[in-house]
Design a protein around this motif. Structure first.
Motif: not given
Ligand code: PEP
Ligand code: MG
Length: 915
Positions: A512-520, A410-417, A527-535
């Motif tokens: 504060q305390g809510d989970w978010i996930s980021m793709d740098g 669930k995309l929350l927002t976008k910034g610079l990578p 929003l929330g916890q997105v699962p991770k995978v090996v690149p």
């Protein structure tokens, strides 16, 4: 008479007394400014006061070496001459900046003072010279603010207090009904100067210093003193920079990027620091000072159209094509000269370009690998240099998981990578919280409007950093990239409310305390916890690692207990398994019941009955591992941990097990109690188990060789190496070896298969190292278990050290955690002794290491130095160990080219360590 030490080095007008290879003395900035000057690149004149003065200053509580004042005055005269202006002159004033510059760049950690030389008299000269009153007063108010803060210490007195200068400025803007600083008039700014000075007088009880020389020395002292301010000390600790290095101070003629629309300031990298792509990457702001770009207050513009430019945005190439061309030529010149990617700062003053800094650019791991590989292809550097250019620890970044592209998000927002990678964590809003929460084992994402150097520890503790303001060269972005942390910067849709502890994006509130996930890498926040995978690893990475292996002489194996881990490690280049901890297999599923039954059995018959249940399961584990490691050696260790680790502890567990075993719970409970040990790590564990219960070793050997025969029959090549743990006396090994050999021969005979195998031992007790010559008469190989060897050499419990060891490290009682980096002088001495003694008895003795140190670059260098055959580490550290091993081998060789290198300081330390 001894020659007087030179403390001041001048640069200007195409000639400099220093050069790039004088970083130890002049700091990185000073050395590179000198080098640029000598290259004929336009640099404002100035001089560097050496790091030796810093050391003197720190030692004497703020004094300077005799004669320094005279030397500074003489150098200042030269600057005046070159720049055609005079320091303190009311008509034609020279203004200078005073900046720090250590051997290795410590971005933003130390202090800087700009516009020194301004006072109520010289301001008139500046107005006259520029014909721009507004500009002059803008410079003046910035100066009084900066000087007041940095030199005179006028700043918030409590965490809750706002910056006092900022408050006055805000008040002024409010009173004038404007929102931007640029909307204030010359008169407003003039008033601000007076108000700032009044604030200083009120706080300090003395007026703001008007004497330019007093200002200069105040600035110099403040910058030297800033070597020891908390954030600089923290940065040094995190990056392992020695305290005694000190910083140099650079005093340089000011040039202004805020003298109007024909002026600008910018930061650029000669290649993309995030991806490594070979294009000129940079940002600039017209009519602005350097701080404006870095602080992220205004969003900067890209310097060119190499990448997509936001609609309506202009570039430097569009706005000032001639200057851009000149800059692009300098970019080429600098890369060719330094033969590495450079991070440069420039200012355009009324249509004239000035270079303020060049240094080796910090880069992500992906960029480091790409740039190294590309530069070899471009014939700028050799393969050897390429291999030395990437920090082993950095590789970690590349191997770390990324957000699962297939997961629903669930995309929350976008910034610079700003810095690639993935981060999943709970939101916190201050650096202190980030540190405290991380200490509690929580994963956090530090959310700030913008970060400052004071946030460094919190940033280090966080999984990732998210800011609402600032560009790709903002503090958050630069520092995060250096740390290898994921960062999304300048997510402008977010409104942060520090006080109430939440941020808002449109209608969504994140507390504060809510989970978010980021793709740098994409600059996306979910929003929330997105699962991770090996690149997936890139082609450049494969090329790079191929070169690494060309230079490496030390083998790299892996510690793996499952076919899956073995497969992962093999893909990462593991050349075998150096440690398979069989007990890890004992915990899976129903097996633990059989293991407990075995431990708690009253007699051999009972134990054998339980072991018979375990045998087929263990055999299948080994079949999987042998298949995964087809053709490579697999070291399997017999049972090692203290028995208590397997025992049932709760009443419920005891009741259930008693039922399975057909005994009374009270009987079982008594048996459990009888097995309790006061000091289990030194108790009934390791080979002592196999000696007390030979049937355990026998079962394990049977499982190993039956599996080996089975896999060999499938046409695969198996090389089992059976390893006996915690041997302290050769007789222990002798007894265990007899069992292994007897079982192996029996199985092979029964299966009609002949397999080459070895029986060896771990060396993880001081006595084993001390009697390694005797032990080698039985052992066909050694593997140093440096986890236990550290524990037993220091007499320091592995399980309890966490309570006090961090204090030891923080206080410098120990230089580092000996469970992370091998203690070369103590534990290392035992390792060296073990190798030498062992090979005295058995010259072809194969020796490895399988403690955690096997994946630590500094320890890998040590292992290379003492002549081990291989290191063994966890699968994800295999490429790190390969690179560290290659660098250790290269450090042994004479330098490939005597040419100047871009970052000799770092390389020198690496070399020294491995000598
Ligand atoms: C060691 O002691 O270094 C080792 C590898 O064994 P373990 O960590 O399993 O005790
Ligand atoms: Mg051990």
């Amino acid at each position: 008479m001894a020659k007087k030490k030179k403390y001041v080095y001048f640069f200007g007008d195409g000639k400099a007394e220093g050069s790039a290879d004088m970083k130890d003395l002049l700091g990185g900035k000073g050395a590179n400014i000198a080098e640029m000057t000598n290259l004929g690149i336009p640099v404002p004149a100035g001089f560097t006061i050496t790091t030796e003065v810093c050391t003197y200053f720190q030692k004497t509580g703020g004094k300077y070496p005799p004669g320094l004042k005279k030397d500074v005055a003489a150098a200042l005269k030269k600057v005046e001459k070159v720049m055609g202006a005079k320091f303190g002159d009311a008509k034609n004033p020279l203004l200078v900046s005073v900046r720090s510059g250590a051997r290795i760049s410590m971005p933003g950690m130390m202090d800087t003072v700009l516009n020194i030389g301004l006072n109520d008299k010289t301001i008139q000269g500046l107005i006259e010279k520029t014909q721009n009153e507004r500009f002059a007063y803008d410079a003046y108010r910035r100066f009084v603010n900066m000087y007041g803060d940095v030199v005179l210490g006028v700043r918030p007195r409590t965490e809750k207090e706002h910056d006092p200068f900022e408050e006055i400025l805000e008040k002024k803007k409010k009173a004038r009904g404007v929102t931007l600083d640029t909307e204030l008039t010359a008169e407003d700014l003039k008033e601000l100067v007076a108000e700032f000075k009044a604030l200083i007088k009120k706080r300090l009880g003395r007026p703001f210093p008007e004497d330019p020389m007093e200002q200069l020395w105040g600035g110099i002292g403040a910058v030297f003193a800033s070597w020891n301010i908390p954030r600089a000390v923290s940065y040094r600790q995190i990056h392992g920079i020695p305290e005694e290095w000190g910083t140099a101070v650079n005093v340089q003629a000011m040039v202004f990027g805020n003298m109007g629309e024909d002026s600008a300031t910018g930061v650029a990298f000669t290649r993309d620091p995030a991806t490594g792509e070979n294009y000129f990457y940079g940002e600039y702001l017209t009519n602005a000072q350097g701080e404006d770009v870095v602080a992220g207050i205004r969003t900067p513009q890209p310097i060119n159209r190499a990448k997509k430019v936001p609609k309506g945005m202009k570039t430097l190439e569009d706005e000032m094509p001639k200057i851009y061309k000149q800059l692009a030529t300098i970019r080429k010149k600098l890369e060719k000269h330094y033969r590495d990617m450079q991070d440069i700062e420039f200012t355009i003053q009324q249509g004239r370009l000035w270079m303020l800094q060049t240094r080796t650019g910090k880069r992500t791991a992906a960029a480091a690998v790409k740039i190294a590989v590309d530069m070899v292809k471009e014939r700028l550097i050799t393969k050897k240099e390429a291999v030395m250019r990437v920090e082993p620890e950095q590789i970690d970044q590349l191997l770390h998981p990324m957000l699962d592209p297939k997961a629903s998000k669930k995309l929350l927002t976008k910034g610079l990578p700003a810095s690639p990678g993935a981060a999943v964590g709970q939101v916190v809003f201050t650096a202190e919280e980030a540190e405290a929460w991380a200490k509690d084992g929580k994963k956090v994402i530090l959310v700030r409007v913008e970060t400052s150097p004071d946030d460094i520890r919190g940033m280090n503790a966080a999984e990732g950093i998210l800011t609402t303001r600032g560009g790709m060269t903002s503090h958050a972005a630069v520092v995060a990239r250096g740390m290898g942390k994921c960062c999304v910067a300048g997510a402008g849709d977010m409104a942060v409310n520090y006080k109430k502890g939440f941020f808002k994006v449109g209608k969504v509130t994140v507390k504060q305390g809510d989970w978010i996930s980021m793709d740098g890498s994409k600059g996306e926040v979910y929003l929330g916890q997105v699962p991770k995978v090996v690149p997936q690893l890139t082609g450049e990475f494969a090329t790079f690692m191929k070169w690494v292996d060309e230079f490496r002489t030390l083998g790299v194996r892996t510690n793996a207990d499952t076919p899956h881990d073995a497969g992962v490690a093999r893909a990462f280049g593991a050349e075998g398994i150096g440690l398979c901890r069989t007990e890890h297999m004992f915990f899976e599923g129903k097996r633990i019941d059989a293991v407990r039954e075995m431990i708690l059995a009253e007699d051999v018959a009972g134990r054998k009955k339980a072991l018979a249940k375990i045998l087929p399961m263990q055999r299948e584990d080994f079949v999987g591992i042998f298949k995964a490691m087809d053709g490579l050696p697999v070291t399997i260790r017999t049972l090692d941990p203290p028995l208590h680790e397997f025992l049932p502890h709760t009443d419920k567990e005891i009741r259930e097990l008693a039922k399975d075993m057909g005994v009374k719970p009270s009987v079982l409970k008594a048996k459990v109690a009888s097995l309790a040990e006061a000091n289990p790590m030194l108790g009934h564990r390791g080979c002592r188990l196999g000696i007390a219960y030979p049937e355990i070793t026998e079962m394990q050997a049977r499982a190993i060789f039956e599996a080996a025969c089975k896999v060999a029959k499938m046409g695969k090549r198996v090389h089992p190496e059976v390893m006996i743990p915690l041997v302290g006396h050769v007789n222990e090994l002798k007894l265990q070896k007899e069992i292994v050999v007897k079982t192996a021969e029996e199985v092979m005979k029964a299966q009609g298969v002949k397999i080459k195998y070895l029986v060896g031992t771990m060396i993880e007790l001081p006595r084993a190292a001390l009697t390694a010559d005797q032990i080698a008469s039985e052992a066909q190989f050694f593997s140093f278990g440096t986890n236990d060897l550290t524990q037993t050499t220091f007499g320091l419990s592995r399980d309890d050290a966490g309570k006090f060891l961090p204090f030891y490290v923080a206080e410098g009682i120990l230089p580092h955690d000996p469970f992370v980096t091998i203690d070369e002088q103590g534990v290392g001495k035992l390792v060296e002794m073990g190798v030498t003694l062992g090979r005295q008895t058995r010259p072809d003795l194969k020796v490895g290491i399988c403690g955690e140190h096997g994946g630590d670059p500094a320890s890998v260098r040590f292992c290379h130095k003492v002549g081990l055959n291989y290191v063994s580490c966890s699968p994800y550290r295999v490429p790190i160990a390969r690179l560290a091993a290659a660098q250790a081998a290269l450090a042994d060789q004479p330098a490939a080219k005597p040419k100047k290198k871009a970052s000799p300081a770092k390389k020198k330390t690496a070399k020294k360590k491995s000598k």
